[in-house]
Design a protein around this motif. Structure first.
Motif, PDB file in Angstrom:
ATOM      1  N   VAL A 117     -18.153 -37.086 -39.545  1.00 34.94           N
ATOM      2  CA  VAL A 117     -16.626 -37.202 -39.795  1.00 34.94           C
ATOM      3  C   VAL A 117     -16.233 -35.547 -40.242  1.00 34.94           C
ATOM      4  O   VAL A 117     -15.002 -35.159 -40.052  1.00 34.94           O
ATOM      5  N   VAL A 150     -15.622 -34.278 -36.977  1.00 38.50           N
ATOM      6  CA  VAL A 150     -14.527 -34.502 -36.037  1.00 38.50           C
ATOM      7  C   VAL A 150     -13.005 -33.936 -36.539  1.00 38.50           C
ATOM      8  O   VAL A 150     -11.979 -33.460 -35.487  1.00 38.50           O
ATOM      9  N   SER A 159     -13.908 -32.463 -27.642  1.00 37.25           N
ATOM     10  CA  SER A 159     -14.994 -33.244 -27.941  1.00 37.25           C
ATOM     11  C   SER A 159     -14.127 -34.665 -29.347  1.00 37.25           C
ATOM     12  O   SER A 159     -14.816 -35.129 -29.761  1.00 37.25           O
ATOM     13  N   ILE A 160     -13.112 -34.767 -28.897  1.00 35.62           N
ATOM     14  CA  ILE A 160     -12.635 -35.724 -29.758  1.00 35.62           C
ATOM     15  C   ILE A 160     -13.146 -37.350 -29.176  1.00 35.62           C
ATOM     16  O   ILE A 160     -14.096 -38.095 -29.676  1.00 35.62           O
ATOM     17  N   ALA A 188     -16.629 -37.809 -29.774  1.00 38.71           N
ATOM     18  CA  ALA A 188     -17.112 -38.612 -31.238  1.00 38.71           C
ATOM     19  C   ALA A 188     -17.344 -39.991 -30.841  1.00 38.71           C
ATOM     20  O   ALA A 188     -17.933 -40.577 -31.998  1.00 38.71           O
ATOM     21  N   ALA A 196     -13.308 -30.371 -34.912  1.00 38.83           N
ATOM     22  CA  ALA A 196     -12.775 -30.575 -33.356  1.00 38.83           C
ATOM     23  C   ALA A 196     -11.299 -30.138 -33.421  1.00 38.83           C
ATOM     24  O   ALA A 196     -10.729 -30.295 -32.425  1.00 38.83           O
ATOM     25  N   SER A 197     -10.573 -30.604 -34.142  1.00 36.25           N
ATOM     26  CA  SER A 197      -8.941 -30.452 -34.129  1.00 36.25           C
ATOM     27  C   SER A 197      -8.266 -29.245 -34.478  1.00 36.25           C
ATOM     28  O   SER A 197      -8.727 -28.593 -35.552  1.00 36.25           O
TER      29      SER A 197
END
Ligand code: HEM
Ligand SMILES: [Cu+2]
Lengths: 76, 593
Positions: free
Chosen positions: B407, B410, B363-364, B367, B413-414
């Motif tokens: 943003v 992202v 996922s990162i 981005a 996604a963490s």
């Protein structure tokens, strides 16, 4: 995929996909080094394929598109 | 046990790859296309259109890609209105903590229907509208590769909508068929246990729209591969067609899977199978299948809008798109990687932390290609000669909203952040910045930019600017308030929020809900202006005399679809009426200078 396959320009264009490939490669390596949840033959296999498969697929797709565009440009 | 399953899955995968490989050997797939190869040279190939019938028969029987594009567009805008009214009711309801206007059941029903309507009945069709009308023009094709399949694909949609909305029509009859209350994600076991047949209707309707999207996708892939004009190569294929090609590939892999998952759900509901039962696959099976479709679906919806924005921004910046190939490659990267991130929607389900970590990594990585595009758009505008026409304004709004939406994505996604924010309004804010703020805006940009081509008229500029500014302000007010609500801990999908003030700051939460509702009012006013402007200008506006309403010739950006329009205007003088575009579509299409 030797460097001669593409010219400098094309390599420059391809960097845009080399960055995400690099990020995935980084995590792949990092998860080999650091394994806070231990190793399990099945789950760890899935864990690494979840990064590895997209990595390989993206590399392949990028390569073939790069080729198609490169060839189209040089056919003119 | 798990090991065996894994081995079995890998084996099945290999088998499928093998089957695909054998199939490609068996038949030269190119031989299927009716217009194999030289469509450009010989204008009058067998299946070119004959004269169109008039009136309603024309629209019911048409196989012309432009007409079908118009049908898709009309359909999508009607769905947008329906979904928009539902959204407005949701926002009215949440003005007060106890729920202002409707009961919980009805709230759940319109919440479910709003999501499904906007994604499946507005999002995919509005993109298909642009793609049908403009891809063949942009690549110099006579029509789509399979015009009849194109027509079928569209005509599956109206019954699909009727089924999806069916429960609303039958509920007042008191025959026990109510609107579905499953939410758009249809999570099991809830969606299995709700006895209401309205859920089955909705699932069948969804299935139809999925079949429609898949047929359309096959058609676009075939068209872009085989129907390109002689002068269109992979190197100069326009950016919109590139995004449609990638999107179609995503649809091809994602929608059939949704279809299968839905069939299993229908079987579980009606024939007592146990696909998603605890003793069967379990409810995680549904989530995995759904999101394996669901995440690609969000990119299915966003890639072509990105293509529109990439196409329009250069036109009003007076220069070429910066880093055209960056955008092409990053589109493909998004396409591939979008299949490797699905479980970021499931971080809090208690899945194995090792798997979770992998999904976070991909996922990162995904981005990056999205961010690259943003930089390209900004660089294209940087020091350019900007002309702030309405389509351009909507594109700039797209970029701005996409940044906030991206943003926040992202962050989600963490894993640690997601565990706090999952299922709060923060998520709702995140994806609405993209689905409304970006996808919706790009749809408007496209509608305004090509308005002269498909109507032969010009819209009213002042009203259009009003539409833009109200949409921009409304979007940001509504969805920024939602981000704040998420931080305050407000969970999503609740019809009321009259909780104990000790849990969370109720007064503040109420305030932000009210701000979001004010934003919704502003948005509504904006869209009313849009509809008025659109319909009124179309019916009563003066015909455009110029084939170059945007002065594109000046900066050498007069592209193929406007070329086509110019020829159409020139030939139309000799002959009026409905069949003038046939004149052009048949003979005039073949551009070999
Ligand atoms: C580009 C267009 C995007 C669209 C259209 C989009 C759309 C969505 C939607 C509809 C949801 C909510 C699904 C639900 O109902 O639960 C969602 C959630 C999410 N999105 Fe995005 N998104 C986009 C980009 C991104 C990006 C770039 C990222 C991060 C790399 C991202 C990460 C997430 C995550 C992690 C969630 C799950 C949050 C949760 O439920 O806890 N999204 N997105
Ligand atoms: Cu996602």
């Amino acid at each position: 995929m030797s460097p001669q396959t593409f010219d400098r320009e094309t390599w420059l264009d391809l960097t845009v996909n080399i960055v995400p490939l690099g990020i995935m490669a980084f995590f792949f390596a990092a998860f080999i080094v650091v394994q806070p949840w231990g190793f399990d033959s099945v789950l760890s296999a899935v864990q690494f394929s979840l990064i590895g498969v997209p990595l390989v697929l993206l590399a392949i797709v990028t390569y073939y598109t790069g080729r198609a565009i490169f060839n189209a440009e040089h056919a003119e | 046990m798990a090991g065996e399953q894994l081995a079995l899955t890998v084996l099945m995968g290999l088998l499928l790859v093998l089957v695909a490989a054998v199939l490609t050997r068996l038949e030269d797939w190119r031989s299927y296309t009716p217009l194999a190869g030289g469509a450009g040279a010989a204008g009058e190939v067998g299946h070119a259109h004959e004269e169109k019938p008039g009136g309603i028969t024309r629209w019911l029987t048409t196989v012309d890609h432009k007409d079908i594009g118009m049908l898709y567009g009309t359909y999508a805008i009607i769905a947008f209105a329906v979904g928009g009214i539902m959204a407005f009711l949701i926002r009215l309801q949440l003005i007060s903590p106890d729920g202002a206007i409707i009961g919980n059941q009805f709230y759940n029903a319109i919440l479910t229907s709003h999501g499904i309507t906007m994604l499946f009945l507005f999002g995919t069709p509005i993109i298909a509208a642009f793609a049908n009308y403009f891809v063949p023009l942009l690549i110099g094709a006579d029509d789509m590769a399979f015009p009849r399949i194109n027509a079928i694909a569209f005509w599956l949609l109206p019954p699909g909508a009727l089924l999806i909305w069916g429960g609303f029509f039958t509920a007042p009859l008191g025959i026990g068929i109510d609107a579905a209350q499953t939410s758009w994600t249809m999570y099991t076991p809830l969606s299995v246990e709700q006895a209401n047949p309205g859920v089955d209707l909705m699932l069948l309707g969804l299935h139809l729209t999925g079949v429609s999207a898949t047929m359309g996708a096959i058609n676009f892939i075939a068209t872009i591969f085989t129907e390109r004009g002689d002068d269109v190569t992979w190197a100069n294929l326009d950016i919109f067609s590139w995004t449609i090609l990638t999107q179609s590939a995503l649809i091809l892999f994602a929608f059939p899977l949704l279809g299968s998952a839905i069939v299993m759900l229908l079987l579980d509901r009606n024939l007592a199978t146990t696909f998603y039962a605890v003793e069967g696959g379990g409810s995680m099976l549904w989530q995995h299948l759904f999101w394996f479709f669901g995440h690609p679906e969000v990119y299915i919806l966003v890639l072509p809008p990105m293509g529109i924005v990439s196409l329009v921004i250069p036109k009003f910046s007076g220069r070429k798109l910066f880093g055209f190939k960056f955008i092409v490659y990053s589109t493909l990267a998004i396409g591939v990687l979008s299949f490797g991130v699905w479980a970021h929607h499931m971080f809090t389900t208690g899945m194995d932390p090792r798997l979770r970590a992998s999904f976070m990594a991909v996922s990162i990585a995904i981005a990056i290609p999205s961010a690259v595009k943003t930089f390209n758009w900004i660089t294209t505008m940087w020091n350019g000669r900007l002309r702030l026409t309405t389509p351009m304004l909507f594109c700039i709004g797209f970029v701005s909203n996409f940044i906030i939406g991206g943003v926040t994505g992202v962050f989600l996604a963490s894993v640690p952040i997601d565990q706090i924010l999952h299922d709060t309004y923060y998520v709702v804010g995140h994806f609405h910045y993209i689905v409304m703020g970006a996808i919706g805006f790009a749809a408007f940009a496209g509608l305004y930019y090509w308005f002269p081509i498909f109507t032969g008229k010009m819209y009213q500029r002042t009203l259009a600017k009003w539409h833009f500014w109200l949409s921009m302000i409304g979007t940001n007010l509504t969805f920024f308030a939602m981000l704040a609500l998420g931080y305050l801990g407000m969970p999503r999908r609740y019809a009321t929020y009259a909780f104990d003030g000790a849990i969370a700051p109720l007064a503040q939460i109420t305030l932000y809900h009210q701000l979001a509702s004010v934003g919704a009012v502003i948005l509504l006013v904006g869209q009313l202006i849009f509809v008025w402007n659109f319909v009124n200008s179309w019916l009563e506006g003066p015909a455009t005399a110029s084939a170059d309403p945007w002065n594109l010739k000046e900066t050498d950006q007069f592209t193929k679809e406007f070329d086509w329009y110019e020829r159409k205007l020139e030939t139309a003088i000799a002959d009026g009426g409905d069949d003038d575009d046939t004149l052009v579509a048949d003979g005039g299409e073949s551009v070999d200078e």
